[in-house]
Design an enzyme around this catalytic site. Structure first.
Site, PDB file in Angstrom:
ATOM      1  N   HIS A 172      27.157  20.696  -2.499  1.00  0.00           N
ATOM      2  CA  HIS A 172      27.452  19.687  -3.586  1.00  0.00           C
ATOM      3  C   HIS A 172      28.780  19.724  -3.546  1.00  0.00           C
ATOM      4  CE1 HIS A 172      23.146  18.692  -3.904  1.00  0.00           C
ATOM      5  NE2 HIS A 172      22.912  19.672  -5.059  1.00  0.00           N
TER       6      HIS A 172
ATOM      7  N   HIS B 156      22.566  12.859  -9.036  1.00  0.00           N
ATOM      8  CA  HIS B 156      21.885  14.343  -9.208  1.00  0.00           C
ATOM      9  C   HIS B 156      21.088  13.960 -10.512  1.00  0.00           C
ATOM     10  CE1 HIS B 156      20.042  18.110  -8.452  1.00  0.00           C
ATOM     11  NE2 HIS B 156      20.848  18.108  -7.264  1.00  0.00           N
TER      12      HIS B 156
ATOM     13  N   GLU C 234      17.137  12.639  -4.905  1.00  0.00           N
ATOM     14  CA  GLU C 234      18.630  12.571  -4.499  1.00  0.00           C
ATOM     15  C   GLU C 234      18.497  11.610  -2.970  1.00  0.00           C
ATOM     16  OE1 GLU C 234      20.217  16.452  -4.393  1.00  0.00           O
ATOM     17  OE2 GLU C 234      18.532  17.117  -5.715  1.00  0.00           O
TER      18      GLU C 234
HETATM   19  C1  GLA Z   1      19.981  20.399  -5.042  1.00  0.00           C
HETATM   20  C2  GLA Z   1      19.522  21.430  -4.155  1.00  0.00           C
HETATM   21  C3  GLA Z   1      18.710  22.461  -4.855  1.00  0.00           C
HETATM   22  C4  GLA Z   1      19.536  23.015  -5.968  1.00  0.00           C
HETATM   23  C5  GLA Z   1      19.779  21.701  -6.905  1.00  0.00           C
HETATM   24  C6  GLA Z   1      20.574  22.010  -8.183  1.00  0.00           C
HETATM   25  O1  GLA Z   1      18.677  19.715  -5.505  1.00  0.00           O
HETATM   26  O2  GLA Z   1      18.735  21.025  -2.965  1.00  0.00           O
HETATM   27  O3  GLA Z   1      18.570  23.461  -4.044  1.00  0.00           O
HETATM   28  O4  GLA Z   1      20.832  23.729  -5.550  1.00  0.00           O
HETATM   29  O5  GLA Z   1      20.522  20.695  -6.340  1.00  0.00           O
HETATM   30  O6  GLA Z   1      20.514  23.265  -8.755  1.00  0.00           O
END
Ligand code: GLA
Length: 387
Positions: free
Chosen positions: A139, A213, A351
Site C-alpha cells: 500500500h 480501502h 479494493e
Molecule cells: C489489504 C491486504 C491485506 C491487509 C489489508 C490491510 O487488503 O491485502 O493483506 O494488509 O490490506 O490490513
C-alpha cells in the site's frame, strides 16, 4: 452595483421557486434534507490542520471524509425500512487514524497492494521501496497516500455533492520515481452512490495503482461478523498467492473451489474450508480477475447483500481486478467509531485495482505511467436495498 440586472432578478425568482417546491415536497424522514456540505476541524498532524467534510445528499445518505488520507470515515445508508446506520469501519478520532489504522477508508497509493520484496525495475533502473509488510512493500510504503493531508475543495453539481482532493508526491517519495500529481474526486450522488474518480500524471516513468480501502459491514459498523453477507464477484478467475501474499503469476479458475463467488454466496460459507489459499490468506485476501465484457468502461465487479437489513452494495469499476479481503487481521485490538471493538471478520474490503505485484509480472495488465499520459480510473460504490 448590478443587483437590479434583469437576468440576476430572474435567477433570484428561480431560486425561490426551487426552495418553495423543495419545502412542499420534502418527505418527513431523514431522507428529506437538502444536499449539503459542512466542514469542521478534525485536529492536526505534523503536516498541518486536518478537516472533516460531512456530505449529505438529501436522499438518506450522509458520508464523512477526512482531508487526512482522503479517509471515508463514515457512510450512513438506509436499510430496507429506511433506518439509517453507518456501514463503514473507522475511528472517531484522528490519533487512531495516524497511529494504528489498518487502512480503514483511505486512498491507497502510490501502489495499492503488494510489490514483491519492495523492488521493481523500470526502463533498466531498479527501485527499492520500504519493506512495511515483510518481505514485501504494501500500500505505497511506510508513509503512503493514506498518511498525508490532501488539499480539498468541495463542490455541488446537479444535486450531487463532492470533494476534489489533491496531493503531489515528490520524485523518489517512498522510493517511487517521478513527481506524481494525483487528484481524487469523491462524489456523493443523489442516486445514493459514492463515485471515485482518480487522475494522476508524472514527470518521469513510474508505476501507479490507486484504490479506496473502505471496510464495510452492511449490518452496521461494530455489529459483529460479516460472514452472513452474501457476495457475488463477477470474476471466474483469481490470482493465487505464495505464502507472502504475492501472486504466483497464474490466473486460476475459481470453479470448484471455495474461491468461487460467481453466484451469490455467504462469505462465511466456505471460509473455513481446508483450501491452501484460504490457509495462506487466513481467509479471503485475494485479487479476483474481473470478467470484463468490454475492455474499457465501468462494469459491475461485485454485489454484496446483508440479508437482515436488506442493504445492498454494488461496486462498479474500470479496473481489471478487485481484492476481496475478509478482515482477517482484525483481532479485537481496535475500537471503532461507535465504541465497539473489531474482531476478525467484522468487516470486509473490496479494493478495485490492478493486480498485485504487476511491476514484476510482465503478463499482468501494466501499471506503468509515463510523462504525457494521464492515469484515469473510476469506481462506484452504489448503495440500495433488497426485500
Ligand atoms: C489489504 C491486504 C491485506 C491487509 C489489508 C490491510 O487488503 O491485502 O493483506 O494488509 O490490506 O490490513
Amino acid at each position: 452595483m448590478h443587483a437590479s440586472h434583469p437576468s440576476l432578478r430572474r435567477v433570484g425568482v428561480v431560486a425561490v421557486v426551487v426552495l418553495v417546491t423543495g419545502a412542499l415536497f420534502t418527505p418527513p424522514s431523514n431522507a428529506g434534507s437538502a444536499p449539503g456540505i459542512v466542514r469542521e476541524s478534525f485536529g492536526a498532524t505534523a503536516e498541518g490542520p486536518v478537516h472533516r467534510y460531512t456530505l449529505t445528499n438529501g436522499k438518506g445518505m450522509r458520508v464523512r471524509i477526512l482531508t487526512y488520507g482522503g479517509i471515508i470515515q463514515t457512510i450512513e445508508v438506509p436499510d430496507r425500512r429506511g433506518r439509517t446506520t453507518n456501514v463503514a469501519l473507522g475511528f472517531d478520532n484522528l490519533t487512531d487514524y495516524v497511529e494504528r489504522n489498518p487502512y480503514f477508508g483511505c486512498i491507497t497509493g502510490r501502489y495499492a497492494n503488494r510489490i514483491a520484496l519492495g523492488r521493481f525495475t523500470l526502463d533498466g533502473v531498479t527501485y527499492q521501496l520500504p519493506i512495511n509488510n515483510a518481505p514485501n512493500s504494501l500500500h505505497g510504503g511506510d508513509v503512503g497516500f493514506d498518511k498525508h493531508i490532501w488539499a480539498t475543495s468541495p463542490f455541488r453539481r446537479d444535486g450531487n455533492v463532492g470533494l476534489v482532493m489533491r496531493y503531489t508526491s515528490p520524485h523518489l517519495d517512498q522510493g517511487y520515481p517521478g513527481t506524481l500529481t494525483t487528484t481524487v474526486t469523491y462524489t456523493l450522488t443523489r442516486g445514493n452512490a459514492i463515485r471515485m474518480e482518480y487522475r494522476a500524471t508524472t514527470d518521469r516513468p513510474t508505476v501507479v495503482n490507486l484504490t479506496n480501502h473502505t471496510y464495510f459491514n452492511l449490518a452496521g459498523e461494530g455489529s459483529g461478523s460479516i460472514e452472513n453477507h452474501t457476495l457475488q464477484l463477477d470474476a471466474s478467475r483469481y490470482t493465487p498467492v505464495d505464502p507472502t501474499l504475492i501472486p504466483t503469476g497464474s490466473l486460476d479458475p475459481v470453479a470448484g473451489t471455495p474461491m468461487d463467488f460467481t453466484r451469490p454466496t455467504a462469505i462465511g460459507e466456505r471460509i473455513r474450508d481446508d483450501f491452501t489459499q484460504l490457509v495462506i490468506g487466513r481467509g479471503f485476501d485475494h485479487n479476483y480477475v474481473l470478467d470484463r465484457r468490454h475492455r474499457t468502461g465501468l462494469q459491475r465487479a461485485a454485489r454484496v447483500v446483508e440479508p437482515r437489513s436488506g442493504r445492498v452494495l454494488t461496486i462498479l469499476t474500470e479496473e481489471p481486478g478487485i481484492q476481496f479481503y475478509s478482515g482477517n487481521f482484525l483481532d479485537g485490538t481496535l475500537v471503532g467509531t461507535s465504541g465497539r471493538m473489531y474482531r476478525q471478520g467484522d468487516g470486509f474490503a473490496l479494493e478495485t485495482q490492478h493486480f498485485p505485484d504487476s511491476p514484476n509480472q510482465a503478463a499482468f495488465p501494466s501499471t506503468v505511467l509515463r510523462p504525457g499520459e494521464t492515469y484515469r480510473t473510476t469506481t462506484i460504490y452504489q448503495f440500495g436495498t433488497t426485500r
